[in-house]
Motif scaffolding. Structure first.
Motif, PDB file in Angstrom:
ATOM      1  N   ARG A  18      29.126  49.482  32.573  1.00 34.77           N
ATOM      2  CA  ARG A  18      30.259  48.571  32.378  1.00 34.77           C
ATOM      3  C   ARG A  18      31.084  48.896  31.135  1.00 34.77           C
ATOM      4  N   GLU A  25      33.861  41.870  36.233  1.00 33.51           N
ATOM      5  CA  GLU A  25      33.993  40.486  36.688  1.00 33.51           C
ATOM      6  C   GLU A  25      32.947  40.208  37.768  1.00 33.51           C
ATOM      7  N   LEU A  26      32.115  39.235  37.551  1.00 33.72           N
ATOM      8  CA  LEU A  26      31.063  38.889  38.503  1.00 33.72           C
ATOM      9  C   LEU A  26      31.659  38.213  39.739  1.00 33.72           C
ATOM     10  N   ILE A  29      25.821  36.608  42.084  1.00 34.19           N
ATOM     11  CA  ILE A  29      24.501  37.130  41.750  1.00 34.19           C
ATOM     12  C   ILE A  29      23.462  36.271  42.450  1.00 34.19           C
ATOM     13  N   SER A  46      28.151  32.088  42.346  1.00 35.04           N
ATOM     14  CA  SER A  46      29.277  32.946  42.686  1.00 35.04           C
ATOM     15  C   SER A  46      30.544  32.440  42.010  1.00 35.04           C
ATOM     16  N   GLN A  47      31.494  33.333  41.930  1.00 37.07           N
ATOM     17  CA  GLN A  47      32.778  33.011  41.318  1.00 37.07           C
ATOM     18  C   GLN A  47      33.621  32.225  42.319  1.00 37.07           C
ATOM     19  N   ASP A  62      36.351  35.256  32.860  1.00 35.89           N
ATOM     20  CA  ASP A  62      35.193  36.124  33.059  1.00 35.89           C
ATOM     21  C   ASP A  62      33.984  35.613  32.281  1.00 35.89           C
ATOM     22  N   TRP A  65      29.112  39.485  29.333  1.00 36.60           N
ATOM     23  CA  TRP A  65      28.001  40.383  29.679  1.00 36.60           C
ATOM     24  C   TRP A  65      27.265  40.756  28.417  1.00 36.60           C
ATOM     25  N   LEU A  67      24.749  39.072  31.286  1.00 35.13           N
ATOM     26  CA  LEU A  67      24.712  37.736  31.872  1.00 35.13           C
ATOM     27  C   LEU A  67      23.318  37.133  31.686  1.00 35.13           C
ATOM     28  N   THR A  76      32.708  29.116  38.215  1.00 38.95           N
ATOM     29  CA  THR A  76      31.586  29.553  39.038  1.00 38.95           C
ATOM     30  C   THR A  76      30.981  28.343  39.722  1.00 38.95           C
ATOM     31  N   GLY A  94      23.817  41.512  43.959  1.00 40.61           N
ATOM     32  CA  GLY A  94      25.117  40.869  43.909  1.00 40.61           C
ATOM     33  C   GLY A  94      26.237  41.879  43.893  1.00 40.61           C
ATOM     34  N   VAL A  96      30.001  42.959  41.601  1.00 35.88           N
ATOM     35  CA  VAL A  96      30.947  42.805  40.505  1.00 35.88           C
ATOM     36  C   VAL A  96      32.207  43.590  40.829  1.00 35.88           C
TER      37      VAL A  96
END
Length: 126
Positions: A18, A25-26, A29, A46-47, A62, A65, A67, A76, A94, A96
């Protein structure tokens, strides 16, 4: 995905590459315990695509990180509340979005780890 225990005793998740991206950006997960032959959800989130007022979610929301297990952000939503870890094998998976000067790309991740007596270890696959 890299899973490790932080100095504060919490379990963290990170994306090894990263740092070469402008943003990570997640999307979502999912953490499962996998000891019993079938996955047991331990935490998932989740977002949100939209804010509570119906506007597109902004890039400024965001999550930081690495996380932290159980960490939530303003945009989220929890799909499965975090449970306290027990000794056993787990899977983190997940998606990203990774952004660089060329645009964005999706990155799917999956990692197995072992939680044993408060410590986190990579779980080798044969």
């Amino acid at each position: 995905m890299v899973v490790f225990k932080g100095n504060d005793g919490a379990v963290y998740f990170d994306i090894p590459a990263r740092k070469k991206y402008r943003r990570a950006e997640l999307v979502g997960i999912y953490i499962y315990k996998i000891d019993l032959g079938h996955p047991i959800p331990y935490w998932s989130m989740s977002q949100k695509s939209y804010t509570d007022r119906g506007k597109l979610a902004s890039e400024e929301q965001d999550l930081a990180w690495p996380l932290r297990y159980g960490q939530m952000g303003p945009l989220t939503e929890v799909n499965s509340e975090p449970k306290e870890f027990e000794n056993g094998r787990y899977r983190a998976e997940g998606t990203v979005r990774l952004y660089d000067e060329k645009g964005k790309e999706f990155f799917d991740f999956s990692d197995l780890f072992l939680y044993e007596n408060g410590a986190v270890y990579d779980y080798p696959t044969e």
